[in-house]
Design an enzyme around this catalytic site. Structure first.
Site, PDB file in Angstrom:
ATOM      1  N   HIS A 496      38.689  45.249  44.093  1.00 48.73           N
ATOM      2  CA  HIS A 496      38.529  45.680  42.701  1.00 48.73           C
ATOM      3  C   HIS A 496      39.382  44.820  41.766  1.00 48.73           C
ATOM      4  CE1 HIS A 496      37.904  48.855  39.537  1.00 48.73           C
ATOM      5  NE2 HIS A 496      39.010  48.292  39.069  1.00 48.73           N
ATOM      6  N   GLU A 497      40.669  44.727  42.065  1.00 53.45           N
ATOM      7  CA  GLU A 497      41.548  43.951  41.197  1.00 53.45           C
ATOM      8  C   GLU A 497      41.217  42.462  41.257  1.00 53.45           C
ATOM      9  OE1 GLU A 497      43.108  45.552  39.086  1.00 53.45           O
ATOM     10  OE2 GLU A 497      42.898  47.496  40.070  1.00 53.45           O
ATOM     11  N   HIS A 500      38.567  41.705  38.750  1.00 53.13           N
ATOM     12  CA  HIS A 500      39.147  41.464  37.433  1.00 53.13           C
ATOM     13  C   HIS A 500      39.732  40.048  37.365  1.00 53.13           C
ATOM     14  CE1 HIS A 500      38.682  45.378  35.689  1.00 53.13           C
ATOM     15  NE2 HIS A 500      39.455  46.001  36.563  1.00 53.13           N
ATOM     16  N   HIS A 503      37.190  37.453  36.782  1.00 50.33           N
ATOM     17  CA  HIS A 503      36.777  37.501  35.380  1.00 50.33           C
ATOM     18  C   HIS A 503      37.748  36.676  34.527  1.00 50.33           C
ATOM     19  CE1 HIS A 503      34.941  40.438  32.152  1.00 50.33           C
ATOM     20  NE2 HIS A 503      34.539  39.191  32.002  1.00 50.33           N
TER      21      HIS A 503
END
Length: 716
Positions: A496-497, A500, A503
Site C-alpha cells: 500500500h505505502e 503511494h 505515485h
C-alpha cells in the site's frame, strides 16, 4: 504559488550572507547539502538549526512577497505564478525545506525537544501562512492574471485555477474583519491538531502490559513471545512486555487464551486519551470540529464537509452518503452472517451461555479461519522474511515498470532502522531516492504513511528535479532468535505505502504543487490500494515467498488456502471502514455548534454500520488521527471511494495479465506520472477507457447485489 499546499521540494540553495566562515559552523539548511542527490544531511542537523531556519525562511518569504507585489510590470502568469513555483536562485524555498524535514521527523522520530519546538513554532507558522494567503496585494495580482492571461498549457491552466481557488478558499474575498476572524480560527485549529497528535503518541507510549508468569502467555506463538521478551529487555524488565503498537497488540488479541488480559489490552487501546489527565482529547476534538465548521461557514459554506467536498471527486455530501448506503445495502447482510458464524463457534468452544465481547472477536474469528480454511498468519510468517519481501515488492516494480533499486550507504538517514535506496528508470537514468522506515519505536507515531523530503518539478532550465520519497511503517521487528517475519497483512501494508511511493517517484510534471501525490484526496488512495491486490496473487508470491530457513518456496496448497480465505470477514471489514466514514461525516456535516457528549454522539453517528455491542467507555474519536490531525477531515470516505477505483483498475490487469508491461505503462503514463495536472476522472478514463464501476469490487469480494425491491422492503 498555492497558499494551501506546502510544495515539498528542496533545491540547492546558496546564500552568500550565510556562508560558513573560518571556525564557524553553518546551519545545514542555509547551504547546499553536498550529499548524494542533495538528500537531507540528517547527521549534520542539530535541534537549534530548526528554529533559526524557520525564522529566516519566514523572513525570506516576506521579502519575496514584497518583490512580487511591488513588481511594476503588468501582472502575468509568468511574473506572478511562475515566479513562485520556480524561484531560480533557490532563495524562496528555505521555509519549505526546513518545514518538510521537521514535520516529517515529528511523526517518524520525535522527541520532547521537537514536541516543544512544534508547540512554539506552530502558531508562528500558521500566522505567517495567513499573512501570505490573505495579502490583498498578492491576490489582486492573481485575480488580474485569472481574468486575463496568455495562452496556457493544460497544466498551466490547472495551476492558475488551483492557485486562484486556493486563495479564495483561504479567505481572500473576506473583508478585513472576516480575515482577522479566519486568522484566529486557523491558528487555534493548527495548535489543537498538533496537541491532539502529541497527546495520542504520549498516551500510547505510556501504556504497557508487563507479564512475569509464563502461564499468561498461553496461546501466543513463539514470534509474539520473542518480541515481547525483547521489548522487556529494552525496558530493563524481566518477563514479557506487550504494547499498543500493531505488531505487539495484533497477535496478542488474536492468540492469547487469557480473556481478562485481552479485555485489559482492548480497553487500554479503545480508551486512549479519554482519561482525566493532560492527554485527554475530548475537549480538543470538540473544539476542532467547531473551529472547522466556523471556518467553512465564514467562507460561505453550510458545513465543513460542503467546503471540503467542493474540491473532491465525490463533489458533495449527497454522493458520499450514496456510496455509504450502497455499501451498507450490499455488505451488511453478509457482515451479519460473518459475525453470527464467529459467535456460533465461540459458543461451541465455551458453552451455550457464552456471550462474545469486542475483545473476543479477533480470537474467535481466528479459530473460525483455522476451522474453515486451515490458515493462520503464523503459518505464513516464515515465508515473509522482510528482506525477501523487499526484494519481492521492488521486483514487482521492476517487472511492471522496469525500474531498479540500489541501497545506498552514502545517503544519510535519520535512524539506523531506515534504509535509503537510489531508484533508476528502465533506461538506467536516475529516477528518485526512496527511504524505507520499517519498525515501531518510541518516537514514531502509529500506522503507516508515505511522505516526501523533496517533490518533483521541472525548473526553468528544463532540468527534471527528481523526488525523495519516504515510506514509514510499523512492521514486526527482528528479535535475537529470528529476523523480521511479517504477516500477510503487513505485506499488504508495505505494498500500500509502496503504491503511494510509486505515485511520488513517477511524478513528471512541470510544477511542484501539481506533482506526485498532490492530487484530490479521494484519488490519492488509488495507486496505493491498487498495489495491495498483488499480495494474494500466486504469480507474485512465487517471486519471493520462500521459507527463511529452508529456502523452500511457499507450497501451492498454502497459496490455495490464501486464495480461498481472501474474502474471510471481508464484509465485516467493509462495515468497519464505512462506520469510520459515517463518524467522520457526522462531525463535519454539522451546521450548528457542537456541544454534545462525544461518546454518545459517536455511537449514534455510526450505528447503521456497527455490528455487535458498543461499550459505553470506549471512544474512537479521541484517537481518530485521520480526521482530527491527519488531513482526512470530511475525507475518510476516500478509502472506500478509491477501493471502487482500485478494483476496477486491477480488473484491467487481470484481463490482460497482472504483469502486463503495456498496461502498466498506460497506468504509469495516465495516472502515476500526471499528479494533479488534470481532473482525476479524466485521468482514470484515459487509462480505463470508461468510468469506474462498483461491480469489480463486488465481484472481488464475492458480494451479490440484492434486488432493489428487497432493499426497499428492508428499509420499510
Amino acid at each position: 504559488m498555492d497558499p494551501n499546499t506546502i510544495n515539498r521540494r528542496s533545491k540547492i540553495m546558496h546564500d552568500e550572507a550565510n556562508q560558513e566562515v573560518e571556525g564557524k559552523r553553518t546551519n545545514p539548511f542555509f547551504e547546499p547539502y553536498h550529499t548524494p542527490h542533495d538528500t537531507v544531511p540528517f547527521d549534520r542537523i542539530r535541534m537549534e538549526d530548526y528554529e533559526e531556519a524557520f525564522m529566516e525562511g519566514i523572513r525570506r518569504d516576506k521579502e519575496h512577497l514584497e518583490k512580487t507585489v511591488n513588481n511594476p510590470e503588468r501582472p502575468t502568469f509568468d511574473n506572478t505564478l511562475i515566479n513562485d513555483e520556480d524561484d531560480a536562485d533557490g532563495y524562496y524555498d528555505l521555509l519549505e525545506r526546513v518545514s518538510t524535514v521537521f514535520f516529517n521527523l515529528l511523526s517518524a522520530e520525535t522527541s520532547d525537544e521537537m514536541d516543544a519546538l512544534a508547540q512554539k513554532m506552530q502558531p508562528i507558522l500558521t500566522q505567517h501562512a495567513n499573512d501570505m494567503r490573505l495579502d490583498k496585494r498578492l491576490f489582486d495580482r492573481l485575480y488580474k492574471v485569472h481574468l486575463r492571461h496568455r495562452r496556457l498549457t493544460t497544466e498551466e491552466r490547472v495551476l492558475l485555477d488551483h492557485s486562484y481557488q486556493g486563495f479564495v478558499r483561504s479567505g481572500a474575498l473576506l473583508d478585513e474583519a472576516g480575515k482577522e476572524k479566519l486568522r484566529q480560527l486557523t491558528e487555534e485549529a493548527s495548535l489543537c491538531s498538533l496537541q491532539f497528535s502529541q497527546n495520542l503518541l504520549k498516551e500510547r507510549n505510556a501504556w504497557q502490559l508487563h507479564l512475569t508468569d509464563e502461564i499468561d502467555l498461553a496461546g501466543l506463538p513463539d514470534s509474539a513471545r520473542e518480541a515481547a521478551a525483547q521489548a522487556a529487555r529494552e525496558r530493563g524488565l524481566e518477563g514479557w512486555v506487550f504494547t499498543l503498537d500493531a505488531p505487539s497488540m495484533g497477535p496478542f488479541m488474536k492468540y492469547s487464551e487469557r480473556r481478562a488480559l485481552r479485555e485489559q489490552m482492548f480497553m487500554a487501546y479503545n480508551t486512549l486519551c479519554t482519561h482525566a489527565n493532560s492527554e485527554n482529547n475530548f475537549g480538543i476534538c470538540q473544539r476542532l470540529v467547531n473551529l472547522r465548521r466556523e471556518v467553512a461557514q465564514l467562507l460561505g459554506y453550510k458545513s465543513y464537509a460542503d467546503y471540503v467536498l467542493r474540491r473532491r471527486m465525490a463533489g458533495d455530501v449527497k454522493s458520499v452518503y450514496a456510496l455509504f448506503h450502497e455499501l451498507i445495502d450490499a455488505y451488511k447482510p453478509y457482515a451479519e452472517k460473518e459475525i453470527a458464524k464467529v459467535e456460533r463457534l465461540a459458543r461451541k468452544m465455551e458453552g451455550r451461555s457464552f456471550k462474545m465481547k469486542p475483545w473476543d472477536l479477533a480470537y474467535y474469528s481466528h479459530h473460525l479461519q483455522m476451522k474453515e480454511y486451515d490458515l493462520d498468519s503464523e503459518m505464513l510468517r516464515p515465508y515473509f522474511e522482510l528482506s525477501r519481501v523487499i526484494d519481492g515488492v521492488f521486483g514487482l516494480a521492476t517487472r511492471l515498470y522496469g525500474i531498479t533499486f540500489k541501497e545506498s550507504p552514502d545517503i544519510p538517514v535519520y535512524h539506523p532502522d531506515v534504509k535509503a535506496y537510489e531508484v533508476f528508470d528502465k533506461d538506467g537514468s536516475y529516477l528518485a531516492v526512496l527511504y524505507a522506515d520499517f519498525h515501531p519505536r518510541k518516537g514514531k507515531r502509529g500506522g503507516a504513511w508515505m511522505t516526501e523530503y523533496q517533490g518533483q518539478w521541472i525548473d526553468r532550465k528544463g532540468e527534471n528535479v527528481r523526488p525523495h520519497v519516504s515510506v514509514v511503517m510499523n512492521l514486526t521487528k527482528p528479535t535475537p532468535e529470528r529476523p523480521a517475519l511479517l504477516t500477510l497483512g503487513e505485506v499488504e501494508t508495505f505494498l500500500h505505502e509502496f503504491g503511494h511511493a510509486l505515485h511520488g517517484m513517477f511524478a513528471n510534471t512541470r510544477f511542484a504543487s501539481l506533482s506526485g501525490t498532490n492530487v484530490w484526496w479521494d484519488f490519492v488512495e488509488l495507486p496505493s490500494q491498487f498495489m495491495e491486490n498483488y499480495a494474494q496473487e500466486r504469480d507474485f508470491l512465487r517471486t519471493f515467498a520462500v521459507h527463511y530457513q529452508t529456502g523452500e518456496p511457499m507450497p501451492d496448497e498454502l497459496i490455495d488456502r490464501i486464495h480461498k480465505s481472501s474474502n474471510f470477514m471481508v464484509a465485516y471489514g467493509c462495515m468497519r471502514q464505512v462506520s469510520f466514514g459515517l463518524l467522520d461525516m457526522a462531525y463535519y456535516t454539522l451546521r450548528k455548534p457542537f456541544d454534545a457528549d462525544i461518546r454518545t454522539f459517536e455511537k449514534e453517528a455510526w450505528k447503521d454500520a456497527i455490528l455487535g455491542e458498543q461499550l459505553s467507555d470506549t471512544c474512537m474519536t479521541v484517537q481518530f488521527s485521520h480526521i482530527m490531525s491527519g488531513g482526512y477531515a470530511a475525507g475518510y470516505y476516500s478509502y472506500k471511494w478509491a477501493e471502487v477505483l482500485d478494483a476496477d483498475a486491477f480488473s484491467v490487469f487481470q484481463e490482460g495479465g497482472i504483469f502486463n508491461p503495456s498496461i502498466a505503462r498506460r497506468f504509469r503514463d495516465c495516472i502515476l506520472s500526471k499528479g494533479g495536472t488534470e481532473h482525476p476522472m479524466l485521468l482514470y478514463r484515459r487509462f480505463r477507457g470508461s468510468d469506474p464501476s462498483i461491480e469489480a469490487l463486488l465481484k472481488r469480494n464475492g458480494i451479490k447485489r440484492r434486488r432493489k425491491k428487497d432493499i426497499k422492503k428492508r428499509k420499510r
